[in-house]
Design a protein around this motif. Structure first.
Motif, PDB file in Angstrom:
ATOM      1  N   UNK A  27       0.666  -1.302   0.597  1.00 25.40           N
ATOM      2  CA  UNK A  27      -0.190  -0.112  -0.071  1.00 25.40           C
ATOM      3  C   UNK A  27       1.091   1.347  -0.070  1.00 25.40           C
ATOM      4  N   UNK A  28       0.482   2.322  -0.613  1.00 27.81           N
ATOM      5  CA  UNK A  28       0.494   3.604  -0.453  1.00 27.81           C
ATOM      6  C   UNK A  28       0.169   4.577  -0.409  1.00 27.81           C
ATOM      7  N   UNK A  29      -0.237   5.494   0.360  1.00 26.62           N
ATOM      8  CA  UNK A  29      -0.924   6.155   1.225  1.00 26.62           C
ATOM      9  C   UNK A  29      -0.574   7.511   0.935  1.00 26.62           C
ATOM     10  N   UNK A  30      -1.413   8.501   0.477  1.00 24.88           N
ATOM     11  CA  UNK A  30      -1.882   9.929  -0.086  1.00 24.88           C
ATOM     12  C   UNK A  30      -2.391  10.685   0.852  1.00 24.88           C
ATOM     13  N   UNK A  31      -1.602  11.531   1.068  1.00 26.49           N
ATOM     14  CA  UNK A  31      -2.138  12.428   2.269  1.00 26.49           C
ATOM     15  C   UNK A  31      -2.033  13.950   1.089  1.00 26.49           C
ATOM     16  N   UNK A  32      -3.325  14.955   1.628  1.00 23.43           N
ATOM     17  CA  UNK A  32      -3.197  16.049   0.322  1.00 23.43           C
ATOM     18  C   UNK A  32      -3.960  16.924   2.193  1.00 23.43           C
ATOM     19  N   UNK A  39      -5.222   5.360  -0.181  1.00 26.86           N
ATOM     20  CA  UNK A  39      -4.469   4.180  -0.687  1.00 26.86           C
ATOM     21  C   UNK A  39      -4.395   3.708  -1.673  1.00 26.86           C
ATOM     22  N   UNK A  40      -3.115   3.058  -2.374  1.00 29.89           N
ATOM     23  CA  UNK A  40      -3.360   2.662  -3.422  1.00 29.89           C
ATOM     24  C   UNK A  40      -2.418   1.165  -3.660  1.00 29.89           C
ATOM     25  N   UNK A  41      -2.403   0.354  -3.736  1.00 26.90           N
ATOM     26  CA  UNK A  41      -2.038  -0.482  -3.396  1.00 26.90           C
ATOM     27  C   UNK A  41      -1.528  -1.433  -5.707  1.00 26.90           C
ATOM     28  N   UNK A  42       0.068  -1.201  -4.980  1.00 25.77           N
ATOM     29  CA  UNK A  42       0.790  -1.030  -5.806  1.00 25.77           C
ATOM     30  C   UNK A  42       2.261  -1.423  -5.817  1.00 25.77           C
ATOM     31  N   UNK A  43       2.763  -2.083  -7.356  1.00 24.46           N
ATOM     32  CA  UNK A  43       4.655  -2.624  -6.932  1.00 24.46           C
ATOM     33  C   UNK A  43       5.210  -1.837  -6.303  1.00 24.46           C
ATOM     34  N   UNK A  44       6.656  -2.038  -5.954  1.00 26.45           N
ATOM     35  CA  UNK A  44       6.475  -0.669  -4.670  1.00 26.45           C
ATOM     36  C   UNK A  44       8.451   0.076  -5.281  1.00 26.45           C
ATOM     37  N   UNK A  45       7.728   0.685  -6.599  1.00 32.20           N
ATOM     38  CA  UNK A  45       8.883   1.464  -7.145  1.00 32.20           C
ATOM     39  C   UNK A  45       8.547   2.262  -7.579  1.00 32.20           C
ATOM     40  N   UNK A  46       9.020   3.268  -8.371  1.00 33.41           N
ATOM     41  CA  UNK A  46       8.698   4.867  -8.545  1.00 33.41           C
ATOM     42  C   UNK A  46       7.317   5.302  -8.886  1.00 33.41           C
ATOM     43  N   UNK A 101      -7.498   2.101  -3.344  1.00 35.94           N
ATOM     44  CA  UNK A 101      -7.131   2.022  -5.137  1.00 35.94           C
ATOM     45  C   UNK A 101      -6.853   0.028  -5.047  1.00 35.94           C
ATOM     46  N   UNK A 102      -7.252  -0.482  -5.767  1.00 35.78           N
ATOM     47  CA  UNK A 102      -6.909  -2.506  -5.682  1.00 35.78           C
ATOM     48  C   UNK A 102      -6.166  -2.390  -6.848  1.00 35.78           C
ATOM     49  N   UNK A 103      -5.235  -2.963  -7.042  1.00 30.34           N
ATOM     50  CA  UNK A 103      -4.772  -3.479  -8.031  1.00 30.34           C
ATOM     51  C   UNK A 103      -5.036  -3.712  -9.147  1.00 30.34           C
ATOM     52  N   UNK A 104      -6.321  -4.680  -8.730  1.00 35.20           N
ATOM     53  CA  UNK A 104      -6.924  -5.539  -9.708  1.00 35.20           C
ATOM     54  C   UNK A 104      -7.829  -4.391 -10.705  1.00 35.20           C
ATOM     55  N   UNK A 105      -8.330  -4.006 -10.119  1.00 34.41           N
ATOM     56  CA  UNK A 105      -9.170  -3.558 -10.990  1.00 34.41           C
ATOM     57  C   UNK A 105      -9.547  -1.839 -10.589  1.00 34.41           C
ATOM     58  N   UNK A 106      -8.739  -1.284  -9.823  1.00 31.48           N
ATOM     59  CA  UNK A 106      -9.204   0.239  -9.608  1.00 31.48           C
ATOM     60  C   UNK A 106      -9.867   0.195  -8.185  1.00 31.48           C
ATOM     61  N   UNK A 107     -10.958   0.958  -8.106  1.00 30.53           N
ATOM     62  CA  UNK A 107     -11.439   1.515  -6.960  1.00 30.53           C
ATOM     63  C   UNK A 107     -12.556   0.101  -6.119  1.00 30.53           C
ATOM     64  N   UNK A 108     -12.569  -0.246  -5.413  1.00 38.02           N
ATOM     65  CA  UNK A 108     -13.578  -0.794  -4.574  1.00 38.02           C
ATOM     66  C   UNK A 108     -15.224  -0.092  -5.013  1.00 38.02           C
ATOM     67  N   UNK A 176      -0.818  -3.372 -11.722  1.00 38.60           N
ATOM     68  CA  UNK A 176      -2.558  -2.613 -11.866  1.00 38.60           C
ATOM     69  C   UNK A 176      -1.380  -1.949 -12.790  1.00 38.60           C
ATOM     70  N   UNK A 177      -2.979  -2.343 -13.734  1.00 41.02           N
ATOM     71  CA  UNK A 177      -2.398  -1.268 -15.341  1.00 41.02           C
ATOM     72  C   UNK A 177      -2.984   0.328 -15.254  1.00 41.02           C
ATOM     73  N   UNK A 178      -3.533  -0.034 -13.976  1.00 41.84           N
ATOM     74  CA  UNK A 178      -4.175   1.976 -14.131  1.00 41.84           C
ATOM     75  C   UNK A 178      -2.645   2.452 -13.082  1.00 41.84           C
ATOM     76  N   UNK A 179      -2.450   1.716 -12.083  1.00 46.74           N
ATOM     77  CA  UNK A 179      -0.596   2.334 -11.793  1.00 46.74           C
ATOM     78  C   UNK A 179      -0.309   2.834 -12.980  1.00 46.74           C
ATOM     79  N   UNK A 180       0.368   1.736 -13.447  1.00 47.34           N
ATOM     80  CA  UNK A 180       1.300   1.853 -14.568  1.00 47.34           C
ATOM     81  C   UNK A 180       1.507   3.367 -15.901  1.00 47.34           C
ATOM     82  N   UNK A 181      -0.032   2.943 -15.896  1.00 47.78           N
ATOM     83  CA  UNK A 181      -0.531   4.574 -16.771  1.00 47.78           C
ATOM     84  C   UNK A 181      -0.216   5.957 -16.073  1.00 47.78           C
TER      85      UNK A 181
END
Length: 197
Positions: A27-32, A39-46, A101-108, A176-181
């Protein structure tokens, strides 16, 4: 990540223990401005690219110049936006995409894309640019060669941004393909590339 797996050969019906590369997600958490945005589940780089690209693609950011400060602290991005940015108004447009945001299909609690597009009031693209089909074909071939993590794991998506001439400008891989984009968008923005073309 290297792990030990059991591989079953269906033709010989034999099982074999071996070490294999497996794509991981965290998980990556974004605070504004101090508040949890997503919170986005993603591969741990970039991860910087992911955070910036996601905020740009969701319309929360209009440009990098709106970021006052950005810090990564243990997989949490703390992003302070300029005081003149109306975050609440922008979040009304993007909020339907959810807080996790899940890696499989985006948002729950994913909204149909048409519903989001109607809310964004996007301008029609005026550019009449064309791309030679050979450049597209060569770019796809190059993308497949450049996708190192995919070749090692077989478990990620790859996205890239190319110029009209076929030069690769940005590349990202993620579960997640949406994460790659989003990572590609963030990489291009952080690299100073304009999106006019």
């Amino acid at each position: 990540v290297e792990i030990e797996v059991t591989q079953i050969n269906s033709s010989t019906r034999k099982a074999e223990r071996k070490i294999d590369m497996v794509a991981e997600e965290k998980p990556v958490h974004i605070f504004l401005n101090g508040e949890h945005y997503v919170t986005i589940l993603s591969s741990p780089d970039q991860l910087s690219e992911l955070a910036v690209g996601h905020l740009l693609s969701q319309g929360i950011l209009k440009s990098l110049g709106e970021i006052e400060d950005m810090k990564l602290d243990n997989r949490a991005f703390h992003i302070r936006l300029r005081d003149d940015v109306d975050i609440r108004k922008r979040m009304l447009v993007s909020k339907p995409l959810g807080r996790v945001i899940l890696s499989s299909c985006g948002s729950s609690n994913y909204w149909p894309l048409a519903g989001l597009i109607d809310r964004l009031h996007l301008r029609k693209i005026q550019d009449k640019a064309t791309v030679d089909s050979r450049i597209i074909s060569e770019s796809v071939k190059h993308l497949n060669v450049a996708a190192r993590l995919f070749r090692r794991t077989g478990g990620v998506h790859v996205a890239a941004l190319y110029s009209f001439g076929g030069d690769m400008l940005a590349l990202a891989e993620d579960i997640g393909r949406h994460n790659a984009v989003d990572k590609v968008i963030g990489a291009a923005a952080l690299g100073g590339l304009g999106f006019g073309e």
